[in-house]
Design a protein around this motif. Structure first.
Motif, PDB file in Angstrom:
ATOM      1  N   ILE A 198       0.883  -1.170   0.000  1.00 38.61           N
ATOM      2  CA  ILE A 198       0.000   0.000   0.000  1.00 38.61           C
ATOM      3  C   ILE A 198       0.925   1.225   0.000  1.00 38.61           C
ATOM      4  O   ILE A 198       1.665   1.464   0.963  1.00 38.61           O
ATOM      5  N   ALA A 199       0.912   1.967  -1.106  1.00 39.92           N
ATOM      6  CA  ALA A 199       1.859   3.079  -1.269  1.00 39.92           C
ATOM      7  C   ALA A 199       1.108   4.404  -1.386  1.00 39.92           C
ATOM      8  O   ALA A 199       0.116   4.507  -2.104  1.00 39.92           O
ATOM      9  N   ALA A 200       1.623   5.404  -0.654  1.00 44.08           N
ATOM     10  CA  ALA A 200       1.034   6.754  -0.696  1.00 44.08           C
ATOM     11  C   ALA A 200       1.871   7.621  -1.623  1.00 44.08           C
ATOM     12  O   ALA A 200       3.089   7.722  -1.451  1.00 44.08           O
ATOM     13  N   ASN A 201       1.212   8.219  -2.593  1.00 42.91           N
ATOM     14  CA  ASN A 201       1.904   9.176  -3.468  1.00 42.91           C
ATOM     15  C   ASN A 201       1.357  10.557  -3.143  1.00 42.91           C
ATOM     16  O   ASN A 201       0.247  10.898  -3.532  1.00 42.91           O
ATOM     17  N   TRP A 202       2.159  11.335  -2.411  1.00 42.88           N
ATOM     18  CA  TRP A 202       1.669  12.643  -1.948  1.00 42.88           C
ATOM     19  C   TRP A 202       1.769  13.724  -3.019  1.00 42.88           C
ATOM     20  O   TRP A 202       1.325  14.851  -2.796  1.00 42.88           O
ATOM     21  N   LYS A 203       2.426  13.399  -4.124  1.00 41.54           N
ATOM     22  CA  LYS A 203       2.570  14.386  -5.211  1.00 41.54           C
ATOM     23  C   LYS A 203       3.126  15.704  -4.648  1.00 41.54           C
ATOM     24  O   LYS A 203       3.991  15.660  -3.778  1.00 41.54           O
TER      25      LYS A 203
ATOM     26  N   ILE B 226       4.301   2.053   2.136  1.00 41.18           N
ATOM     27  CA  ILE B 226       5.312   2.935   1.530  1.00 41.18           C
ATOM     28  C   ILE B 226       4.741   4.342   1.448  1.00 41.18           C
ATOM     29  O   ILE B 226       3.572   4.506   1.102  1.00 41.18           O
ATOM     30  N   ILE B 227       5.578   5.354   1.746  1.00 39.19           N
ATOM     31  CA  ILE B 227       5.115   6.722   1.474  1.00 39.19           C
ATOM     32  C   ILE B 227       6.104   7.439   0.563  1.00 39.19           C
ATOM     33  O   ILE B 227       7.313   7.304   0.699  1.00 39.19           O
ATOM     34  N   ALA B 228       5.547   8.192  -0.369  1.00 40.53           N
ATOM     35  CA  ALA B 228       6.361   8.972  -1.312  1.00 40.53           C
ATOM     36  C   ALA B 228       6.053  10.458  -1.104  1.00 40.53           C
ATOM     37  O   ALA B 228       5.161  11.016  -1.733  1.00 40.53           O
ATOM     38  N   PRO B 229       6.783  11.097  -0.161  1.00 38.41           N
ATOM     39  CA  PRO B 229       6.578  12.526   0.092  1.00 38.41           C
ATOM     40  C   PRO B 229       7.241  13.355  -1.013  1.00 38.41           C
ATOM     41  O   PRO B 229       7.982  12.810  -1.834  1.00 38.41           O
ATOM     42  N   PRO B 230       7.003  14.661  -1.028  1.00 40.71           N
ATOM     43  CA  PRO B 230       7.727  15.496  -1.986  1.00 40.71           C
ATOM     44  C   PRO B 230       9.226  15.466  -1.669  1.00 40.71           C
ATOM     45  O   PRO B 230       9.619  15.172  -0.538  1.00 40.71           O
ATOM     46  N   ALA B 231      10.058  15.781  -2.639  1.00 40.12           N
ATOM     47  CA  ALA B 231      11.514  15.663  -2.476  1.00 40.12           C
ATOM     48  C   ALA B 231      12.043  16.476  -1.295  1.00 40.12           C
ATOM     49  O   ALA B 231      12.978  16.046  -0.609  1.00 40.12           O
ATOM     50  N   THR B 232      11.417  17.624  -1.024  1.00 41.25           N
ATOM     51  CA  THR B 232      11.900  18.479   0.069  1.00 41.25           C
ATOM     52  C   THR B 232      11.805  17.784   1.424  1.00 41.25           C
ATOM     53  O   THR B 232      12.534  18.133   2.349  1.00 41.25           O
ATOM     54  N   ALA B 233      10.895  16.831   1.560  1.00 39.09           N
ATOM     55  CA  ALA B 233      10.668  16.187   2.865  1.00 39.09           C
ATOM     56  C   ALA B 233      11.334  14.817   2.971  1.00 39.09           C
ATOM     57  O   ALA B 233      11.272  14.188   4.033  1.00 39.09           O
ATOM     58  N   LEU B 234      11.967  14.347   1.907  1.00 38.87           N
ATOM     59  CA  LEU B 234      12.481  12.967   1.922  1.00 38.87           C
ATOM     60  C   LEU B 234      13.465  12.717   3.076  1.00 38.87           C
ATOM     61  O   LEU B 234      13.361  11.718   3.777  1.00 38.87           O
ATOM     62  N   TYR B 235      14.411  13.637   3.239  1.00 45.39           N
ATOM     63  CA  TYR B 235      15.447  13.387   4.246  1.00 45.39           C
ATOM     64  C   TYR B 235      14.845  13.369   5.652  1.00 45.39           C
ATOM     65  O   TYR B 235      15.108  12.461   6.447  1.00 45.39           O
ATOM     66  N   ALA B 236      14.007  14.357   5.930  1.00 40.61           N
ATOM     67  CA  ALA B 236      13.410  14.443   7.270  1.00 40.61           C
ATOM     68  C   ALA B 236      12.528  13.221   7.539  1.00 40.61           C
ATOM     69  O   ALA B 236      12.548  12.656   8.639  1.00 40.61           O
TER      70      ALA B 236
END
Ligand code: PGA
Length: 249
Positions: free
Chosen positions: A6-11, A39-49
């Motif tokens: 189950i994957a979240a794509n937050w766009k 799985i979650i796919a946040p925007p690139a700005t939030a990936l590290y955090a």
């Protein structure tokens, strides 16, 4: 038995603080949930955090996109080793918004797929037909081309790390879901292609997930179909209650 994904794509949604808060609460929700790959796919700005927040959790991190080159003069892009470096496990490749709004083709999908695999990321390759293609009954032809060209030259060993997301473009963000029967038919078709291209076992071991207006209300009937191994969720993944409703279908 394939573990449901189950994957979240937050766009292009959520600030860093919002992403971290959601991930913390999601990780808690998933503590006792071994039977799903969340799985979650946040925007690139939030990936590290988010990667820092998810340390020790079973929830996996995905990027929404990547470039196929390792490094170089590609202003605004991120490479597979950069994503792996900050703790991404997965990467979405060839989402229909990337294809229609940013000119991605089956060829660039293939380049990205090969780079992702080379650097140890697990790709989720998105395929799906547009409304026009759907209405002109070209669905299977389009899917065949996207799968054949997108997965071109991938070894049998590597293909096991790949998942496919079938996302009919006309169902994305529209509230229209493909009927479970239609989705199942396309999923079966994709499986048959994988079996004939990579061997019988590959067709039964690779996760083929569905995306397009998935909600807590329709996930159950989709997951009841044996060829549907999970969901890629956009809008309904932005709210924790709704997303956990989908995870716990
Ligand atoms: P949706 O998006 O759930 O909002 O239709 C799905 C996706 O684009 O992956």
């Amino acid at each position: 038995m394939i573990k449901p994904i189950i994957a979240a794509n937050w766009k292009m949604h959520k600030t860093v603080a919002e992403s971290v808060d959601f991930s913390q609460r999601l990780a808690k929700e998933c503590e006792d949930l071994d039977e799903r790959e969340v799985i979650i796919a946040p925007p690139a700005t939030a990936l590290y955090a988010v990667s820092q927040t998810l340390k020790g959790s079973t929830v996996r991190l995905s990027a929404q996109n990547m470039h196929w080159e390792e490094k170089g003069a590609f202003t605004g892009e991120l490479s597979a080793p950069m994503l792996a470096d900050i703790g991404c496990h997965y990467v979405l490749i060839g989402h229909s918004e990337r294809r229609t709004l940013f000119g991605e083709t089956n060829e660039t999908v293939n380049k990205k797929l090969r780079a992702a695999l080379h650097f140890g990321l697990k790709p989720i390759v998105c395929v799906g037909e547009t409304l026009k293609e759907h209405e002109s009954e070209a669905t299977f032809e389009v899917i065949k081309k996207q799968v054949n060209e997108g997965l071109n030259n991938i070894s049998t060993g590597d293909i096991e790390c790949v998942s496919i997301a079938y996302e009919p473009v006309w169902a994305i963000g529209t509230g229209k879901t493909a009927t479970p029967e239609l989705a199942e038919e396309v999923h079966r078709f994709i499986r048959e292609m994988l079996s004939s291209g990579f061997g019988e076992s590959v067709g039964t071991e690779i996760a083929v997930i569905y995306g397009g207006s998935v909600t807590p209300h329709n996930i159950g009937e989709l997951m009841a179909k044996p060829t549907i191994n999970g969901a890629l969720v956009g809008g309904a993944s932005l709210d924790l209650e709704s997303f956990t409703g989908i995870i716990r279908y």
